[in-house]
Write a protein that holds these residues in place. Structure first.
Motif, PDB file in Angstrom:
ATOM      1  N   TYR A  83       0.836  -1.215   0.000  1.00 46.23           N
ATOM      2  CA  TYR A  83       0.000   0.000   0.000  1.00 46.23           C
ATOM      3  C   TYR A  83       0.862   1.253   0.000  1.00 46.23           C
ATOM      4  O   TYR A  83       0.603   2.203  -0.753  1.00 46.23           O
ATOM      5  CB  TYR A  83      -0.922  -0.020   1.216  1.00 46.23           C
ATOM      6  CG  TYR A  83      -1.554   1.323   1.513  1.00 46.23           C
ATOM      7  CD1 TYR A  83      -2.657   1.765   0.782  1.00 46.23           C
ATOM      8  CD2 TYR A  83      -1.034   2.156   2.505  1.00 46.23           C
ATOM      9  CE1 TYR A  83      -3.227   2.996   1.034  1.00 46.23           C
ATOM     10  CE2 TYR A  83      -1.601   3.392   2.759  1.00 46.23           C
ATOM     11  CZ  TYR A  83      -2.699   3.808   2.035  1.00 46.23           C
ATOM     12  OH  TYR A  83      -3.254   5.037   2.281  1.00 46.23           O
ATOM     13  N   ARG A  84       1.893   1.264   0.824  1.00 42.96           N
ATOM     14  CA  ARG A  84       2.733   2.456   0.952  1.00 42.96           C
ATOM     15  C   ARG A  84       3.481   2.747  -0.338  1.00 42.96           C
ATOM     16  O   ARG A  84       3.608   3.908  -0.751  1.00 42.96           O
ATOM     17  CB  ARG A  84       3.729   2.255   2.096  1.00 42.96           C
ATOM     18  CG  ARG A  84       4.350   3.563   2.604  1.00 42.96           C
ATOM     19  CD  ARG A  84       3.319   4.403   3.297  1.00 42.96           C
ATOM     20  NE  ARG A  84       3.944   5.537   3.996  1.00 42.96           N
ATOM     21  CZ  ARG A  84       3.782   6.795   3.653  1.00 42.96           C
ATOM     22  NH1 ARG A  84       3.011   7.118   2.627  1.00 42.96           N
ATOM     23  NH2 ARG A  84       4.346   7.772   4.342  1.00 42.96           N
ATOM     24  N   THR A 135       0.820   3.990  -3.133  1.00 40.81           N
ATOM     25  CA  THR A 135       0.326   5.351  -2.925  1.00 40.81           C
ATOM     26  C   THR A 135       1.446   6.379  -3.101  1.00 40.81           C
ATOM     27  O   THR A 135       1.222   7.461  -3.647  1.00 40.81           O
ATOM     28  CB  THR A 135      -0.292   5.494  -1.527  1.00 40.81           C
ATOM     29  OG1 THR A 135       0.641   5.032  -0.536  1.00 40.81           O
ATOM     30  CG2 THR A 135      -1.575   4.693  -1.427  1.00 40.81           C
ATOM     31  N   ALA A 136       2.658   6.042  -2.664  1.00 40.95           N
ATOM     32  CA  ALA A 136       3.787   6.961  -2.860  1.00 40.95           C
ATOM     33  C   ALA A 136       4.115   7.112  -4.338  1.00 40.95           C
ATOM     34  O   ALA A 136       4.537   8.181  -4.792  1.00 40.95           O
ATOM     35  CB  ALA A 136       5.013   6.470  -2.094  1.00 40.95           C
ATOM     36  N   ILE A 154       2.140   7.307  -6.765  1.00 47.04           N
ATOM     37  CA  ILE A 154       1.232   8.230  -7.452  1.00 47.04           C
ATOM     38  C   ILE A 154       1.138   9.570  -6.710  1.00 47.04           C
ATOM     39  O   ILE A 154       0.225  10.357  -6.952  1.00 47.04           O
ATOM     40  CB  ILE A 154      -0.177   7.615  -7.619  1.00 47.04           C
ATOM     41  CG1 ILE A 154      -0.776   7.229  -6.266  1.00 47.04           C
ATOM     42  CG2 ILE A 154      -0.126   6.411  -8.534  1.00 47.04           C
ATOM     43  CD1 ILE A 154      -2.202   6.684  -6.365  1.00 47.04           C
ATOM     44  N   GLY A 155       2.085   9.801  -5.805  1.00 42.70           N
ATOM     45  CA  GLY A 155       2.182  11.100  -5.156  1.00 42.70           C
ATOM     46  C   GLY A 155       1.371  11.279  -3.890  1.00 42.70           C
ATOM     47  O   GLY A 155       1.336  12.379  -3.345  1.00 42.70           O
ATOM     48  N   LEU A 156       0.742  10.223  -3.373  1.00 43.98           N
ATOM     49  CA  LEU A 156      -0.084  10.340  -2.165  1.00 43.98           C
ATOM     50  C   LEU A 156       0.752   9.979  -0.935  1.00 43.98           C
ATOM     51  O   LEU A 156       0.490   8.990  -0.242  1.00 43.98           O
ATOM     52  CB  LEU A 156      -1.317   9.439  -2.279  1.00 43.98           C
ATOM     53  CG  LEU A 156      -2.247   9.734  -3.452  1.00 43.98           C
ATOM     54  CD1 LEU A 156      -3.392   8.740  -3.492  1.00 43.98           C
ATOM     55  CD2 LEU A 156      -2.776  11.167  -3.370  1.00 43.98           C
ATOM     56  N   HIS A 157       1.742  10.810  -0.641  1.00 38.45           N
ATOM     57  CA  HIS A 157       2.639  10.506   0.465  1.00 38.45           C
ATOM     58  C   HIS A 157       1.975  10.712   1.820  1.00 38.45           C
ATOM     59  O   HIS A 157       2.299  10.021   2.790  1.00 38.45           O
ATOM     60  CB  HIS A 157       3.891  11.385   0.385  1.00 38.45           C
ATOM     61  CG  HIS A 157       4.582  11.338  -0.929  1.00 38.45           C
ATOM     62  ND1 HIS A 157       4.281  12.205  -1.952  1.00 38.45           N
ATOM     63  CD2 HIS A 157       5.549  10.526  -1.401  1.00 38.45           C
ATOM     64  CE1 HIS A 157       5.030  11.925  -2.993  1.00 38.45           C
ATOM     65  NE2 HIS A 157       5.811  10.915  -2.699  1.00 38.45           N
ATOM     66  N   SER A 158       1.057  11.656   1.901  1.00 37.05           N
ATOM     67  CA  SER A 158       0.488  12.030   3.196  1.00 37.05           C
ATOM     68  C   SER A 158      -0.668  11.141   3.629  1.00 37.05           C
ATOM     69  O   SER A 158      -1.254  11.368   4.686  1.00 37.05           O
ATOM     70  CB  SER A 158       0.008  13.494   3.152  1.00 37.05           C
ATOM     71  OG  SER A 158       1.079  14.360   2.863  1.00 37.05           O
ATOM     72  N   THR A 159      -1.016  10.137   2.827  1.00 43.39           N
ATOM     73  CA  THR A 159      -2.098   9.243   3.223  1.00 43.39           C
ATOM     74  C   THR A 159      -1.678   8.285   4.328  1.00 43.39           C
ATOM     75  O   THR A 159      -2.512   7.605   4.918  1.00 43.39           O
ATOM     76  CB  THR A 159      -2.596   8.428   2.023  1.00 43.39           C
ATOM     77  OG1 THR A 159      -1.504   7.657   1.479  1.00 43.39           O
ATOM     78  CG2 THR A 159      -3.152   9.337   0.943  1.00 43.39           C
ATOM     79  N   GLU A 173       8.323   6.706  -3.803  1.00 44.03           N
ATOM     80  CA  GLU A 173       8.104   8.088  -4.220  1.00 44.03           C
ATOM     81  C   GLU A 173       8.889   8.461  -5.474  1.00 44.03           C
ATOM     82  O   GLU A 173       8.482   9.366  -6.213  1.00 44.03           O
ATOM     83  CB  GLU A 173       8.463   9.041  -3.088  1.00 44.03           C
ATOM     84  CG  GLU A 173       9.934   9.048  -2.708  1.00 44.03           C
ATOM     85  CD  GLU A 173      10.231  10.014  -1.576  1.00 44.03           C
ATOM     86  OE1 GLU A 173       9.261  10.638  -1.078  1.00 44.03           O
ATOM     87  OE2 GLU A 173      11.404  10.146  -1.178  1.00 44.03           O
ATOM     88  N   PHE A 177       7.102   8.563  -8.779  1.00 48.34           N
ATOM     89  CA  PHE A 177       6.299   9.757  -9.068  1.00 48.34           C
ATOM     90  C   PHE A 177       7.244  10.846  -9.551  1.00 48.34           C
ATOM     91  O   PHE A 177       8.049  11.371  -8.777  1.00 48.34           O
ATOM     92  CB  PHE A 177       5.544  10.188  -7.810  1.00 48.34           C
ATOM     93  CG  PHE A 177       4.613  11.343  -8.029  1.00 48.34           C
ATOM     94  CD1 PHE A 177       3.545  11.231  -8.900  1.00 48.34           C
ATOM     95  CD2 PHE A 177       4.805  12.543  -7.364  1.00 48.34           C
ATOM     96  CE1 PHE A 177       2.677  12.287  -9.097  1.00 48.34           C
ATOM     97  CE2 PHE A 177       3.945  13.606  -7.557  1.00 48.34           C
ATOM     98  CZ  PHE A 177       2.878  13.478  -8.426  1.00 48.34           C
TER      99      PHE A 177
END
Length: 237
Positions: A102-103, A106-107, A109-114, A164, A167
């Motif tokens: 999951y981490r 999400t990283a 596609i730029g969703l680091h703060s989730t 990350e 991204f």
């Protein structure tokens, strides 16, 4: 050129070696660096204020922390642990592998703060991993509990660090691009992001293997020792 400002790095190294508060160590190193560079104390503090104002997103933490505190106050960790105990096949390693996946995704596609250490690892992931380990192996010794917590934190670090770079609109990609350009290699950010995919896959496989080995290590540490497995002679009399 004067090398005195580099003494700030020495302050960081010594502070971490002495296990002092990281925030205090970094702040002291930054102030020392500014003063040794010829700035007065007012200029140093003003620079701090400008950096904070230019990165106002940092202030979001003051909204996140009270929310997490309230959730923990009303039993978030206990509910997460209860949920995991109800899953027959859940283990600490398998749970952390899912979180790693999951981490990374999400990283990428730029969703680091989730997710992150304060948002998910401390209130959710670490308690769930501990519950899964205790469900499989019973009550864990203190060193085993700390090891599970450390693996939970490390999983977050590995996932976001190697995810990350996929991204392309992120600072690390720009830094790599500019560094290569200084040596005559002209690459687009998308090209660098594509070449980060094999590294992310390798990181997932390597750390995933470490998480599976964690399950085996916990199983071995939960087995009774030979001097405890058999009753002593005086106990049989």
């Amino acid at each position: 050129m004067t090398w005195l400002p580099l003494l700030g790095i020495l302050i960081v190294v010594v502070g971490f070696m002495l296990k002092l508060n990281p925030m205090l160590v970094v702040t002291a190193a930054a102030i020392a660096t500014g003063l040794l560079a010829g700035m007065d104390l007012v200029q140093v503090i003003s620079t701090f204020g400008k950096a904070f104002n230019d990165n106002r997103i940092i202030a979001i933490v003051w909204i996140v922390l009270p929310v997490i505190g309230l959730l923990e106050r009303f039993g978030l960790q206990q509910r997460a642990a209860t949920l995991i105990r109800g899953m027959a096949s859940a283990t600490a390693g398998r749970l952390l592998i899912l979180y790693l996946l999951y981490r990374q995704l999400t990283a990428a596609i730029g969703l680091h703060s989730t997710a992150g250490h304060p948002q998910t690892v401390r209130p959710l992931v670490a308690p769930m991993a501990l519950a899964a380990a205790e469900k499989q192996h019973g009550t864990l010794a203190e060193d085993s509990q700390e090891r599970v917590k450390a693996y939970a934190a490390a999983t977050d670090n590995v996932g976001v660090f190697f995810g990350e770079d996929i991204f392309f609109a992120i600072g690390s990609i720009v830094l790599i691009q500019q560094t290569l350009a200084a040596y005559g290699y002209q690459l687009a950010p998308l090209q660098l992001a594509i070449w980060a995919v094999p590294t992310a896959i390798a990181a997932f496989l390597i750390h995933g293997a470490r998480l599976l080995l964690l399950d085996r290590r916990l199983a071995r540490s939960s087995l009774p020792r030979s001097d405890e497995a058999a009753p002593r002679t005086e106990d049989l009399r």
